[in-house]
Motif scaffolding. Structure first.
Motif, mmCIF file in Angstrom:
data_model
loop_
_atom_site.group_PDB
_atom_site.id
_atom_site.type_symbol
_atom_site.label_atom_id
_atom_site.label_comp_id
_atom_site.label_asym_id
_atom_site.label_seq_id
_atom_site.Cartn_x
_atom_site.Cartn_y
_atom_site.Cartn_z
ATOM 1 N N VAL A 48 0.861 -1.192 0.000
ATOM 2 C CA VAL A 48 0.000 0.000 0.000
ATOM 3 C C VAL A 48 0.891 1.235 0.000
ATOM 4 O O VAL A 48 1.626 1.474 0.958
ATOM 5 N N LEU A 49 0.851 2.007 -1.055
ATOM 6 C CA LEU A 49 1.700 3.182 -1.181
ATOM 7 C C LEU A 49 1.442 4.170 -0.044
ATOM 8 O O LEU A 49 0.303 4.568 0.196
ATOM 9 N N ARG A 161 1.367 10.398 -1.343
ATOM 10 C CA ARG A 161 1.848 10.307 -2.724
ATOM 11 C C ARG A 161 3.134 11.102 -2.928
ATOM 12 O O ARG A 161 3.912 10.817 -3.828
ATOM 13 N N GLU A 162 3.323 12.092 -2.102
ATOM 14 C CA GLU A 162 4.476 12.985 -2.245
ATOM 15 C C GLU A 162 5.626 12.620 -1.324
ATOM 16 O O GLU A 162 6.772 13.021 -1.568
ATOM 17 N N ARG A 163 5.335 11.881 -0.263
ATOM 18 C CA ARG A 163 6.366 11.602 0.730
ATOM 19 C C ARG A 163 6.364 10.122 1.101
ATOM 20 O O ARG A 163 5.339 9.580 1.490
ATOM 21 N N GLN A 164 7.524 9.484 0.960
ATOM 22 C CA GLN A 164 7.664 8.080 1.288
ATOM 23 C C GLN A 164 8.815 7.916 2.286
ATOM 24 O O GLN A 164 9.796 8.646 2.236
ATOM 25 N N TYR A 165 8.664 6.951 3.186
ATOM 26 C CA TYR A 165 9.711 6.643 4.150
ATOM 27 C C TYR A 165 10.243 5.245 3.860
ATOM 28 O O TYR A 165 9.466 4.316 3.621
ATOM 29 N N TYR A 166 11.560 5.105 3.886
ATOM 30 C CA TYR A 166 12.168 3.817 3.589
ATOM 31 C C TYR A 166 13.098 3.403 4.719
ATOM 32 O O TYR A 166 13.769 4.229 5.337
ATOM 33 N N THR A 167 13.126 2.094 4.971
ATOM 34 C CA THR A 167 14.007 1.540 5.991
ATOM 35 C C THR A 167 14.728 0.340 5.398
ATOM 36 O O THR A 167 14.498 -0.045 4.244
ATOM 37 N N GLY A 168 15.573 -0.276 6.190
ATOM 38 C CA GLY A 168 16.268 -1.463 5.729
ATOM 39 C C GLY A 168 15.334 -2.622 5.451
ATOM 40 O O GLY A 168 15.725 -3.589 4.785
ATOM 41 N N ALA A 169 14.098 -2.550 5.948
ATOM 42 C CA ALA A 169 13.133 -3.636 5.744
ATOM 43 C C ALA A 169 12.451 -3.564 4.389
ATOM 44 O O ALA A 169 11.794 -4.528 3.975
ATOM 45 N N ASP A 170 12.568 -2.443 3.686
ATOM 46 C CA ASP A 170 11.929 -2.325 2.380
ATOM 47 C C ASP A 170 12.616 -3.236 1.382
ATOM 48 O O ASP A 170 13.850 -3.339 1.340
ATOM 49 N N ARG A 171 11.809 -3.876 0.534
ATOM 50 C CA ARG A 171 12.352 -4.873 -0.382
ATOM 51 C C ARG A 171 13.281 -4.268 -1.426
ATOM 52 O O ARG A 171 14.330 -4.796 -1.714
#
Length: 218
Positions: A48-49, A161-171
């Motif tokens: 889910v984006l 839609r404009e802001r995403q957060y990424y961590t080491g768990a993201d594929r």
């Protein structure tokens, strides 16, 4: 951003402070698991984006859960939690909700922001600013615009839609247009303050657990 370990450490302090006579190793474990569960929307973000820092970081979550727990404890003739789990269950559930709000969501709200009212209102916000006493300006705060001399930072960080957060768990963060990372980093403590909080939380929780076990054996 604060790691899950930092969230759990703060949640441990909240639990130890508020559980009172309901404290037990099992009770504090429930509080810690509830706090850690807030970060599970990281995995929901795979499908889910914008779900990361939205789905479980919305303040509507503790508000709804708190209302349900309060209704169960005081609005019914017989509490479901009390009857099925035990006499202290409503207290443990209530403290877990408070810990979710202040330890699970709170640190992220003041660090990089969260989607505060998702899904009703899709906007990320960050509580940012400072407050101090000055011999010339008096009391100064820059969290809310009250006509101070110092400017207040814009707390609106955009929609999912404009802001995403990424961590080491993201594929694969690279699939969303971000540079592909070669190293996956799972932070534990990003500052001396966070390390101190983790150490303090661990010490306080461990001390309470040991004390509770000794009391039950006495």
């Amino acid at each position: 951003m604060p790691s899950t370990l930092v969230h759990v450490a703060l949640g441990g302090l909240v639990g130890c402070a508020l559980l009172g006579a309901a404290f037990s190793p099992r009770a504090i474990a429930v509080v810690l698991v509830a706090v850690a569960a807030v970060d599970l929307d990281t995995f929901l973000g795979w499908v889910v984006l914008g779900a990361h820092r939205s789905a479980f970081h919305t303040v509507l979550l503790p508000l709804v859960l708190g209302a349900v727990v309060a209704w169960d404890a005081w609005g019914r003739e017989e509490s479901f939690l009390r009857a099925r789990v035990g006499e202290t269950a409503p207290r443990v559930a209530g403290v877990s909700v408070v810990a979710v709000a202040f330890a699970g969501i709170g640190p992220d709200l003041v660090t990089n922001g969260v989607n505060v009212l998702w899904p009703v209102h899709d906007q990320f916000y960050e509580v940012t600013g400072k407050t101090y006493l000055s011999d010339r300006k008096g009391f100064v705060q820059t969290f809310v615009d009250l006509g101070n001399e110092e400017p207040v930072q814009d707390a609106n960080l955009g929609s999912s839609r404009e802001r995403q957060y990424y961590t080491g768990a993201d594929r694969d963060p690279g699939q969303s247009g971000e540079p592909v990372v070669e190293e996956r980093v799972f932070p534990l403590a990003n500052s001396g303050t966070q390390l101190l909080l983790v150490a303090t939380g661990a010490l306080v929780v461990a001390s309470r657990v040991v004390e509770d076990v000794r009391e039950r054996r006495a």
